[in-house]
Design a protein around this motif. Structure first.
Motif, PDB file in Angstrom:
ATOM      1  N   ILE A  58     -19.008   6.166  -3.729  1.00 44.99           N
ATOM      2  CA  ILE A  58     -18.117   6.456  -3.117  1.00 44.99           C
ATOM      3  C   ILE A  58     -18.294   5.426  -1.373  1.00 44.99           C
ATOM      4  O   ILE A  58     -20.000   5.936  -0.776  1.00 44.99           O
ATOM      5  N   SER A  59     -17.463   4.966  -0.869  1.00 42.48           N
ATOM      6  CA  SER A  59     -17.592   4.736   0.504  1.00 42.48           C
ATOM      7  C   SER A  59     -17.132   4.436   1.230  1.00 42.48           C
ATOM      8  O   SER A  59     -15.667   5.415   0.799  1.00 42.48           O
ATOM      9  N   CYS A  60     -17.367   5.255   2.247  1.00 41.50           N
ATOM     10  CA  CYS A  60     -16.126   5.848   3.475  1.00 41.50           C
ATOM     11  C   CYS A  60     -15.727   3.982   4.344  1.00 41.50           C
ATOM     12  O   CYS A  60     -16.552   3.689   4.885  1.00 41.50           O
ATOM     13  N   PHE A  61     -14.514   3.594   4.667  1.00 34.64           N
ATOM     14  CA  PHE A  61     -14.284   2.911   5.253  1.00 34.64           C
ATOM     15  C   PHE A  61     -14.323   2.442   7.040  1.00 34.64           C
ATOM     16  O   PHE A  61     -14.817   1.382   7.184  1.00 34.64           O
ATOM     17  N   ASP A 119       0.169   1.088   2.398  1.00 40.29           N
ATOM     18  CA  ASP A 119      -0.688   0.205   3.490  1.00 40.29           C
ATOM     19  C   ASP A 119      -2.296   0.690   3.208  1.00 40.29           C
ATOM     20  O   ASP A 119      -2.642   2.385   2.998  1.00 40.29           O
ATOM     21  N   PRO A 120      -3.610   0.234   2.377  1.00 38.27           N
ATOM     22  CA  PRO A 120      -4.537   0.937   2.052  1.00 38.27           C
ATOM     23  C   PRO A 120      -5.269   1.577   3.164  1.00 38.27           C
ATOM     24  O   PRO A 120      -6.233   1.975   3.283  1.00 38.27           O
ATOM     25  N   GLY A 121      -5.266   0.807   4.692  1.00 39.47           N
ATOM     26  CA  GLY A 121      -5.916   1.289   5.958  1.00 39.47           C
ATOM     27  C   GLY A 121      -5.272   3.445   5.691  1.00 39.47           C
ATOM     28  O   GLY A 121      -5.851   3.760   6.841  1.00 39.47           O
ATOM     29  N   ALA A 122      -3.996   3.520   5.067  1.00 40.00           N
ATOM     30  CA  ALA A 122      -4.326   4.912   5.323  1.00 40.00           C
ATOM     31  C   ALA A 122      -5.395   5.750   4.199  1.00 40.00           C
ATOM     32  O   ALA A 122      -5.272   6.910   4.021  1.00 40.00           O
ATOM     33  N   GLN A 123      -5.828   5.315   3.555  1.00 37.90           N
ATOM     34  CA  GLN A 123      -7.566   5.776   2.439  1.00 37.90           C
ATOM     35  C   GLN A 123      -8.383   5.772   2.953  1.00 37.90           C
ATOM     36  O   GLN A 123      -8.012   4.600   3.831  1.00 37.90           O
ATOM     37  N   ASP A 124      -9.395   6.713   3.026  1.00 42.19           N
ATOM     38  CA  ASP A 124      -9.953   6.646   3.423  1.00 42.19           C
ATOM     39  C   ASP A 124     -11.655   6.015   2.596  1.00 42.19           C
ATOM     40  O   ASP A 124     -12.621   5.869   3.487  1.00 42.19           O
ATOM     41  N   ILE A 162     -18.831   0.902  11.137  1.00 39.38           N
ATOM     42  CA  ILE A 162     -19.878   1.792  12.280  1.00 39.38           C
ATOM     43  C   ILE A 162     -21.228   1.197  11.795  1.00 39.38           C
ATOM     44  O   ILE A 162     -21.631   0.103  12.365  1.00 39.38           O
ATOM     45  N   ARG A 163     -21.335   0.845  10.389  1.00 33.51           N
ATOM     46  CA  ARG A 163     -22.563   0.521   9.999  1.00 33.51           C
ATOM     47  C   ARG A 163     -22.671  -0.693  10.556  1.00 33.51           C
ATOM     48  O   ARG A 163     -23.880  -1.661  10.147  1.00 33.51           O
ATOM     49  N   SER A 164     -21.416  -1.783   9.834  1.00 30.61           N
ATOM     50  CA  SER A 164     -21.681  -2.898  10.067  1.00 30.61           C
ATOM     51  C   SER A 164     -21.758  -3.543  11.177  1.00 30.61           C
ATOM     52  O   SER A 164     -21.800  -4.517  11.691  1.00 30.61           O
ATOM     53  N   GLY A 165     -20.896  -2.214  12.460  1.00 32.71           N
ATOM     54  CA  GLY A 165     -20.394  -3.371  13.437  1.00 32.71           C
ATOM     55  C   GLY A 165     -19.475  -3.821  14.153  1.00 32.71           C
ATOM     56  O   GLY A 165     -19.189  -4.622  15.037  1.00 32.71           O
ATOM     57  N   GLY A 166     -18.677  -3.085  12.552  1.00 33.79           N
ATOM     58  CA  GLY A 166     -17.313  -4.315  13.018  1.00 33.79           C
ATOM     59  C   GLY A 166     -15.934  -3.501  13.243  1.00 33.79           C
ATOM     60  O   GLY A 166     -15.162  -3.611  13.364  1.00 33.79           O
ATOM     61  N   HIS A 175      -8.771   3.170  -4.115  1.00 33.22           N
ATOM     62  CA  HIS A 175      -8.977   3.799  -3.216  1.00 33.22           C
ATOM     63  C   HIS A 175      -8.263   4.993  -2.434  1.00 33.22           C
ATOM     64  O   HIS A 175      -6.958   5.479  -2.618  1.00 33.22           O
ATOM     65  N   CYS A 176      -8.764   5.978  -2.085  1.00 34.20           N
ATOM     66  CA  CYS A 176      -8.470   7.299  -1.409  1.00 34.20           C
ATOM     67  C   CYS A 176      -8.679   8.135  -0.492  1.00 34.20           C
ATOM     68  O   CYS A 176      -9.580   7.807   0.325  1.00 34.20           O
ATOM     69  N   LEU A 177      -8.329   9.359   0.108  1.00 35.54           N
ATOM     70  CA  LEU A 177      -8.210   9.955   1.197  1.00 35.54           C
ATOM     71  C   LEU A 177      -9.772  11.277   0.811  1.00 35.54           C
ATOM     72  O   LEU A 177     -10.017  11.636   1.150  1.00 35.54           O
ATOM     73  N   ASP A 178      -9.013  11.684  -0.280  1.00 34.66           N
ATOM     74  CA  ASP A 178     -10.034  12.246  -1.642  1.00 34.66           C
ATOM     75  C   ASP A 178     -10.924  12.418  -2.410  1.00 34.66           C
ATOM     76  O   ASP A 178     -10.389  12.687  -3.389  1.00 34.66           O
ATOM     77  N   PRO A 179     -12.027  11.671  -1.932  1.00 34.57           N
ATOM     78  CA  PRO A 179     -12.310  11.478  -3.563  1.00 34.57           C
ATOM     79  C   PRO A 179     -13.082  12.437  -4.530  1.00 34.57           C
ATOM     80  O   PRO A 179     -13.642  11.522  -5.388  1.00 34.57           O
ATOM     81  N   GLY A 180     -13.677  13.148  -3.697  1.00 34.46           N
ATOM     82  CA  GLY A 180     -13.731  14.724  -5.317  1.00 34.46           C
ATOM     83  C   GLY A 180     -12.809  14.845  -5.980  1.00 34.46           C
ATOM     84  O   GLY A 180     -13.635  14.807  -7.090  1.00 34.46           O
ATOM     85  N   ALA A 181     -11.686  14.489  -5.806  1.00 35.85           N
ATOM     86  CA  ALA A 181     -10.154  14.455  -6.450  1.00 35.85           C
ATOM     87  C   ALA A 181     -10.258  13.914  -7.907  1.00 35.85           C
ATOM     88  O   ALA A 181     -10.121  13.291  -9.142  1.00 35.85           O
TER      89      ALA A 181
END
Length: 552
Positions: free
Chosen positions: A313-316, A242-247, A321-325, A291-297
């Protein structure tokens, strides 16, 4: 009517690039609106447009009289270096497929078929876990439909067949991908590919197909219909995690590498996350997406494979929030103040609620969207938030900025644990001004030293040395300061440390897995070894910490 082209030269290829930009500009909102996979972040149209603009800039950087092969190569390089998102990376491979075939100096009926087939192969190979019902499915069917044209079909017939095949495959995407079927929409990337192929039809024939009747939200009979996939497409493949599991979405460009290193990079990224796509421009540069949880890695994995540049690097959650979604808000009641506490466990929820706080349960992951929705759902003009360590500071700041408006003020207090939250709530006074109340509560939280006791799940290395599975761990903040044979001994030693610099009140918040006697054992230890210190023991019910300790 203009006479149809029999081949595409460098000038016509530039016209096509411009036509793609114009078409994507016109349909950008439509494409964004149906974007639900792999992440419903409403940016597929934007990403395709950004990528195509970068490709067009590359094409126009070539000499005016450059042959088609040179223009196509510049188009592909621009797309790979400027690709945005999954769809943009796949689009870059469509253009690279054209560039690979255009090296022979011609793009006619036969070679365009080859270019589409090459694009389909490159796009499929770029994805670690191909999923049916996406832009790649639409591309493969478009290539197969063009390839099925009878021998002798002219260029106009081939490109019309490709575009029609793309539309046919697009209309069936909701039956192939569960996310699309549930939302009742076609694939956003596939819709973008239809726009791009239609632009090619327009350049070759002089007439761009009118797709105003193309159904972007199919009727119920088209969603999940058995046997609805195009004949040229294989059965749907299992969906990835599930892509939703990635930040985070991480993209970067890679140079100074080779196929072997890129293969190793793909394996490392597959282990870190999903939606892994790595594509090359044919000239020694690669575009990497995950898509991942650890962008640094993910970036570190790239550094091991070559020279990394152009990192994005983008945080979903923050993008939403920024787009008002995020869901809408209740109407704030002027002068009404609410305390919103993030808590884990039934006992802790009861404790905070008894003191008048509104509760956001952390038994499932607390995301910025959930917190923002909870704040907006309160009918209060003044909201004080006790995050209790649920989110990092940067995400809290972003939530606070998004939650405030002319009718609502929001203060996020620095509580890093539930015991600090309880200390803050104990001094709450809604007769004070909100800023003064927030200051007093923040001061109470800051003056509460806190720690926790956990049981080690496995053998691991800590700052205090190596612990074994089953050892009791005493922590101050997020650092291990005690390793003991069991949780009770870890709790005793932790209490001695935090009380070593003084304290008048100890709060023990017992987790759901804490032994029944643990609270009494630790209260007796304090009474014997730290006379004069009061101990309050509460059932918290939190899952992670066996015990939370607060000292005031």
């Amino acid at each position: 009517m203009l006479e149809a082209l029999t081949n595409v030269d460098g000038v016509a290829l530039r016209r096509w690039a411009s036509g793609c930009v114009d078409g994507l500009t016109d349909r950008c909102d439509d494409i964004n609106r149906v974007n639900v996979f792999p992440v419903a972040d409403s940016d597929t149209g934007t990403n395709l447009l950004y990528t195509m603009r970068a490709a067009a800039e590359g094409a126009f950087s070539a000499a005016v009289d450059a042959p088609v092969g040179e223009v196509a190569a510049a188009l592909a390089r621009g797309a790979v270096s400027g690709a945005r998102g999954n769809s943009g990376v796949i689009l870059s491979q469509v253009l690279r497929g054209i560039a690979e075939v255009a090296r022979n100096g011609r793009l006619d009926a036969d070679t365009v078929r080859g270019a589409l087939n090459e694009a389909a192969v490159l796009a499929t190979e770029a994805i670690s876990i191909p999923v049916e019902g996406t832009i790649v499915t639409v591309l493969r069917h478009a290539a197969a439909t063009a390839d099925a044209c009878p021998a002798g079909t002219d260029l106009a017939g081939v490109v019309r067949a490709a575009a029609s095949g793309a539309v046919e495959a697009l209309e069936h995407t909701p039956s192939q991908l569960a996310e699309l079927g549930r939302a009742g929409v076609v694939d956003a990337g596939g819709l973008g590919l239809v726009v791009i192929l239609d632009a090619l039809v327009g350049v070759v024939t002089g007439v761009t197909p009118d797709r105003t009747d193309l159904a972007l939200t199919p009727g119920p009979h088209e969603v999940g219909e058995a046997g609805a996939a195009p004949a040229a497409s294989p059965p749907p493949a299992p969906c990835p995690d599930d892509p939703g599991a990635q930040d985070y979405e991480v993209m970067f460009l890679l140079a100074g590498s080779d196929e072997a290193l890129v293969g190793e990079l793909r394996l490392r990224l597959d282990a870190l996350g999903d939606s892994v796509i790595i594509v090359g421009d044919g000239s020694g540069s690669w575009s990497v997406h995950v898509h991942c949880l650890d962008p640094g890695a993910a970036v570190e994995a790239g550094l091991a494979a070559g020279r990394v540049h152009g990192i994005r690097i983008s945080c979903f959650a923050l993008d939403a929030i920024r787009s008002g979604g995020v869901a809408g808000a209740a109407t704030p009641v002027p002068g009404r103040r609410c305390i919103l506490a993030v808590v884990s466990g039934d006992g802790a929820a009861d404790l905070f609620a008894a003191e008048g706080a509104e509760i956001l349960r952390a038994d499932e992951p607390v995301t910025p969207e959930r917190l923002l929705t909870a704040i907006r759902g309160l009918g209060c003009s003044e909201v004080l938030v006790l995050p209790n360590g649920a989110l990092p500071a940067q995400e809290l700041v972003t939530v606070g900025v998004a939650a405030r408006d002319d009718n609502r003020s929001v203060l996020l207090l620095p509580t890093s644990s539930m015991v600090q939250g309880l200390a803050a709530l104990a001094v709450h006074d809604d007769t004070r001004a909100a800023v003064d109340d927030g200051f007093a509560m923040s001061e109470a939280a800051a003056s509460t030293r806190w720690g926790s006791v956990r049981v080690a799940a496995e053998r691991s290395l800590t700052l205090m040395g190596t612990c074994e599975a089953g050892d009791g761990l005493g922590m101050i903040g997020h650092e291990v300061v005690v390793i003991a044979a069991d949780a009770a001994e870890a709790g005793r030693r932790l209490l001695d440390q935090v009380l070593g610099v003084g304290g008048e009140l100890v709060t023990l918040l017992l987790g759901v897995h804490a032994p029944d006697e643990l609270g009494d054992l630790l209260a007796d230890h304090v009474a014997r070894n730290h006379p004069g210190v009061e101990v309050l023991v509460y059932p918290g019910g939190q899952d992670v910490d066996l015990l939370q300790v607060g000292v005031e």
